[in-house]
Design an enzyme around this catalytic site. Structure first.
Site, PDB file in Angstrom:
ATOM      1  N   PRO A   1      29.269  28.987  80.218  1.00 26.88           N
ATOM      2  CA  PRO A   1      30.659  29.035  79.761  1.00 26.88           C
ATOM      3  C   PRO A   1      31.309  30.418  79.839  1.00 26.88           C
ATOM      4  CG  PRO A   1      29.142  28.710  77.918  1.00 26.88           C
ATOM      5  CD  PRO A   1      28.350  28.525  79.176  1.00 26.88           C
ATOM      6  N   ASN A   2      32.563  30.384  80.249  1.00 27.19           N
ATOM      7  CA  ASN A   2      33.446  31.569  80.319  1.00 27.19           C
ATOM      8  C   ASN A   2      33.128  32.518  81.474  1.00 27.19           C
ATOM      9  OD1 ASN A   2      34.972  30.857  77.919  1.00 27.19           O
ATOM     10  ND2 ASN A   2      33.106  31.334  76.798  1.00 27.19           N
TER      11      ASN A   2
ATOM     12  N   ARG B   1      38.109  38.724  81.744  1.00 28.71           N
ATOM     13  CA  ARG B   1      37.473  38.559  80.430  1.00 28.71           C
ATOM     14  C   ARG B   1      36.743  39.849  80.004  1.00 28.71           C
ATOM     15  NH1 ARG B   1      31.705  35.582  79.526  1.00 28.71           N
ATOM     16  NH2 ARG B   1      31.767  35.647  77.263  1.00 28.71           N
TER      17      ARG B   1
ATOM     18  N   TYR C   1      32.072  43.103  80.848  1.00 29.37           N
ATOM     19  CA  TYR C   1      31.632  42.266  81.975  1.00 29.37           C
ATOM     20  C   TYR C   1      32.138  42.715  83.340  1.00 29.37           C
ATOM     21  CZ  TYR C   1      30.426  39.278  78.007  1.00 29.37           C
ATOM     22  OH  TYR C   1      29.901  38.793  76.839  1.00 29.37           O
TER      23      TYR C   1
ATOM     24  N   ASN D   1      22.716  32.525  84.636  1.00 32.23           N
ATOM     25  CA  ASN D   1      23.337  33.219  83.504  1.00 32.23           C
ATOM     26  C   ASN D   1      23.837  32.127  82.558  1.00 32.23           C
ATOM     27  OD1 ASN D   1      24.756  34.643  81.657  1.00 32.23           O
ATOM     28  ND2 ASN D   1      25.981  35.829  83.114  1.00 32.23           N
TER      29      ASN D   1
ATOM     30  N   ALA E   1      26.870  32.099  76.750  1.00 33.83           N
ATOM     31  CA  ALA E   1      26.677  31.907  75.300  1.00 33.83           C
ATOM     32  C   ALA E   1      25.581  30.886  74.986  1.00 33.83           C
ATOM     33  CB  ALA E   1      27.993  31.472  74.663  1.00 33.83           C
TER      34      ALA E   1
ATOM     35  N   HIS F   1      21.943  31.738  73.694  1.00 36.96           N
ATOM     36  CA  HIS F   1      21.583  31.979  72.291  1.00 36.96           C
ATOM     37  C   HIS F   1      21.535  30.707  71.448  1.00 36.96           C
ATOM     38  CE1 HIS F   1      22.652  35.830  73.923  1.00 36.96           C
ATOM     39  NE2 HIS F   1      23.913  35.463  74.058  1.00 36.96           N
TER      40      HIS F   1
ATOM     41  N   ASP G   1      14.894  23.131  77.327  1.00 37.18           N
ATOM     42  CA  ASP G   1      14.039  21.971  77.582  1.00 37.18           C
ATOM     43  C   ASP G   1      14.180  21.468  79.013  1.00 37.18           C
ATOM     44  OD1 ASP G   1      13.082  22.081  75.019  1.00 37.18           O
ATOM     45  OD2 ASP G   1      14.164  20.322  74.276  1.00 37.18           O
TER      46      ASP G   1
ATOM     47  N   GLU H   1      16.430  34.501  84.431  1.00 30.31           N
ATOM     48  CA  GLU H   1      17.617  34.578  83.568  1.00 30.31           C
ATOM     49  C   GLU H   1      18.306  35.918  83.789  1.00 30.31           C
ATOM     50  OE1 GLU H   1      17.491  33.106  79.512  1.00 30.31           O
ATOM     51  OE2 GLU H   1      18.333  34.999  78.806  1.00 30.31           O
TER      52      GLU H   1
ATOM     53  N   HIS I   1      21.892  38.477  82.893  1.00 29.35           N
ATOM     54  CA  HIS I   1      23.086  38.762  82.093  1.00 29.35           C
ATOM     55  C   HIS I   1      23.762  40.005  82.643  1.00 29.35           C
ATOM     56  CE1 HIS I   1      21.945  35.813  79.113  1.00 29.35           C
ATOM     57  NE2 HIS I   1      20.717  36.271  79.219  1.00 29.35           N
ATOM     58  N   LEU I   2      25.072  39.996  82.619  1.00 33.26           N
ATOM     59  CA  LEU I   2      25.837  41.175  83.042  1.00 33.26           C
ATOM     60  C   LEU I   2      25.631  42.315  82.049  1.00 33.26           C
ATOM     61  CD1 LEU I   2      28.745  38.827  83.693  1.00 33.26           C
ATOM     62  CD2 LEU I   2      28.150  40.471  85.462  1.00 33.26           C
ATOM     63  N   SER I   3      25.815  42.003  80.766  1.00 33.19           N
ATOM     64  CA  SER I   3      25.661  43.013  79.719  1.00 33.19           C
ATOM     65  C   SER I   3      24.206  43.051  79.245  1.00 33.19           C
ATOM     66  CB  SER I   3      26.591  42.680  78.542  1.00 33.19           C
ATOM     67  OG  SER I   3      26.216  41.442  77.964  1.00 33.19           O
TER      68      SER I   3
ATOM     69  N   ARG J   1      23.598  44.570  71.925  1.00 39.25           N
ATOM     70  CA  ARG J   1      24.841  44.043  71.362  1.00 39.25           C
ATOM     71  C   ARG J   1      24.613  43.458  69.960  1.00 39.25           C
ATOM     72  NH1 ARG J   1      27.937  40.677  75.781  1.00 39.25           N
ATOM     73  NH2 ARG J   1      29.517  40.881  74.139  1.00 39.25           N
TER      74      ARG J   1
ATOM     75  N   ARG K   1      22.976  37.961  69.761  1.00 40.15           N
ATOM     76  CA  ARG K   1      22.793  37.932  71.221  1.00 40.15           C
ATOM     77  C   ARG K   1      21.395  38.386  71.634  1.00 40.15           C
ATOM     78  NH1 ARG K   1      28.020  37.037  73.380  1.00 40.15           N
ATOM     79  NH2 ARG K   1      29.571  37.943  72.002  1.00 40.15           N
TER      80      ARG K   1
HETATM   81  C1  DQA Z   1      26.387  37.128  78.939  1.00 45.86           C
HETATM   82  C2  DQA Z   1      25.994  37.586  77.519  1.00 45.86           C
HETATM   83  C3  DQA Z   1      26.225  36.477  76.510  1.00 45.86           C
HETATM   84  O1  DQA Z   1      25.870  36.901  75.206  1.00 45.86           O
HETATM   85  C4  DQA Z   1      27.683  36.069  76.492  1.00 45.86           C
HETATM   86  O2  DQA Z   1      27.884  34.976  75.616  1.00 45.86           O
HETATM   87  C5  DQA Z   1      28.221  35.770  77.841  1.00 45.86           C
HETATM   88  C6  DQA Z   1      27.824  36.624  78.959  1.00 45.86           C
HETATM   89  C7  DQA Z   1      26.283  38.276  79.959  1.00 45.86           C
HETATM   90  O3  DQA Z   1      26.255  37.970  81.157  1.00 45.86           O
HETATM   91  O4  DQA Z   1      26.250  39.451  79.576  1.00 45.86           O
HETATM   92  O5  DQA Z   1      29.063  34.895  78.013  1.00 45.86           O
HETATM   93  O6  DQA Z   1      25.506  36.106  79.340  1.00 45.86           O
END
Ligand code: DQA
Length: 144
Positions: A9-10, A17, A22, A73, A76, A79, A86, A97, A99-101, A106, A110
């Site tokens: 998501p997002n 964003r 990000y 990725n 959210a 978490h 599963d 897995e 993640h950008l950040s 954080r 997270r």
């Molecule tokens: C994220 C980190 C997550 O905590 C956050 O909810 C995201 C982006 C990242 O790529 O840093 O949507 O996965």
């Protein structure tokens, strides 16, 4: 070798964003960059993004037999999602897995990833390069 890139998501809002966290690249920019990197390595890549948990679960289930590896990725859902964890455990497709950040730098909530224990490893904090590093990691893992 066929690799599926999954985004939660997002991630469709990348570019606008929270750019301080990000970056300024859109998801399309990142996908084009990864596509070129994959071509250099003779790898086929497919991209899928959804804001809906069940759609990501469906995509993971459908990936069985179609893809050799996944780079994900979960955003959210990292978490919160027992369902995605599963699904990854059920299909047994090697998954990295990303993640950008740096999720460990954080908020406390997270720092916990429910999905990482179902993955071969986690890459976190390298901005758009996390996608490239994810591709390198999955190729390297699958070649062994
Ligand atoms: C994220 C980190 C997550 O905590 C956050 O909810 C995201 C982006 C990242 O790529 O840093 O949507 O996965």
């Amino acid at each position: 070798m066929k690799i599926l890139f999954l985004n939660g998501p997002n991630i469709n809002l990348l570019g606008s964003r929270e750019p301080d966290k990000y970056g300024n690249k859109t998801l399309k920019d990142i996908e084009e960059f990864i596509q070129k990197e994959a071509e250099k390595n003779n790898i086929s890549v497919t991209f899928y993004q959804s804001n809906i948990e069940g759609e990501l679960v469906n995509k993971i289930q459908e990936a069985k037999g179609l893809y050799d590896g996944i780079v994900m990725n979960p955003a959210a859902y990292t978490h919160t999602s027992v369902a995605i964890r599963d699904a990854l455990l059920a299909v047994e497709i090697p998954t990295v897995e990303i993640h950008l950040s740096n999720i460990h730098k954080r908020e406390e909530f997270r720092k916990i990833s429910l999905t990482a224990p179902a993955c071969i490893g986690q890459i976190t904090g390298f901005g758009e390069n996390s996608y490239k590093l994810g591709l390198i990691a999955i190729i390297d893992y699958l070649k062994k």
